[in-house]
Design a protein around this motif. Sequence first.
Motif, PDB file in Angstrom:
ATOM      1  N   VAL A 174       0.867  -1.186   0.000  1.00 38.26           N
ATOM      2  CA  VAL A 174       0.000   0.000   0.000  1.00 38.26           C
ATOM      3  C   VAL A 174       0.900   1.231   0.000  1.00 38.26           C
ATOM      4  N   GLY A 176       1.025   4.980   1.890  1.00 35.51           N
ATOM      5  CA  GLY A 176       0.407   5.745   2.952  1.00 35.51           C
ATOM      6  C   GLY A 176       1.444   6.228   3.947  1.00 35.51           C
ATOM      7  N   VAL A 195      -3.862   4.048   6.004  1.00 38.08           N
ATOM      8  CA  VAL A 195      -4.404   4.148   4.644  1.00 38.08           C
ATOM      9  C   VAL A 195      -5.900   4.431   4.735  1.00 38.08           C
ATOM     10  N   ASN A 198     -10.915   0.671   2.757  1.00 38.36           N
ATOM     11  CA  ASN A 198     -11.097  -0.128   1.534  1.00 38.36           C
ATOM     12  C   ASN A 198      -9.953   0.015   0.535  1.00 38.36           C
ATOM     13  N   THR A 199      -8.777   0.415   1.021  1.00 37.59           N
ATOM     14  CA  THR A 199      -7.600   0.466   0.143  1.00 37.59           C
ATOM     15  C   THR A 199      -7.174  -0.954  -0.214  1.00 37.59           C
TER      16      THR A 199
END
Length: 289
Positions: A174, A176, A195, A198-199
Amino acid sequence: MLKKRLKRKQLKKKLFTKNRLVILNEESFEEIFSFRLTLMNVFVAATLGAIFLIGITTYIIAFTPLREFIPGYASTQLKRDAIELAIKSDSLATVVKANEQYLSSIKKVLTGDLEVAKLNRDSIVAADIKTIEPEEMQPTAEELQLREMVAREDKYNLFERATGSPSMVLFPPVKGMVTDKFSAKNKHFATDIAVPKNTPIKSVLNGTVIFADWTPSTGNVIIVRHNNGFISVYKHSASLTKSAGDVVKSGEVIAIAGSTGSESTGIHLHFEIWKDGHPVDPETFIEFE
């Protein structure tokens, strides 16, 4: 008694009475071949012939490949193949058992059951159980001195050095803000990345999912085993898109970020990397921000 003697004499006479076997030409009655014989000679010849046939048959069955054509006898090659397959299956059963023990220990370590594994590689790699006498387990004076020196000067170097190859590049799971960094001293063997809800969480390398399930403390957890002894762990997910046994590619979505489990403090990804059974700082390989 007299009758028995007479019968014996008659039988002996019949057995040893000489007879002539003659072969004649049917048209001219010319003698072609003849020889003399007795019933005893015929009996002896028949017995020797039977013994010869039994001997030849026994030899064929015991020492030649022709026995494979006799109903009830298996092929020699088939027996060799069966023995080889039995040996291979026994070896595979041993490998499968060791692999199951390995995955069980990995599951305990990476789902937070540190009391059982205590971050010891011997707890992850299954070893043969051997009986050791108590006297053999007593350390020598040199070993005690070495232990004291290592404990004093190199207390956490085991984890700091288990960084693998810095030149290796992993796909970011991810993007972030890092809220909690890796710290072996504080026993935080992961990087926490905040994050949005729903990432998508993506696999950092090609690999195989070895664990994908719910745990009370860390919520939805997915663990992927990669080549070269790497294992990546993704915790606190809202949901999982892969199951144990699935093969995933680098950058493929494997979960959705969330805040599950009793230890979660907000929507974030708790991300761990393990190399050869030891935790590694993920920021050695990945830039999250």
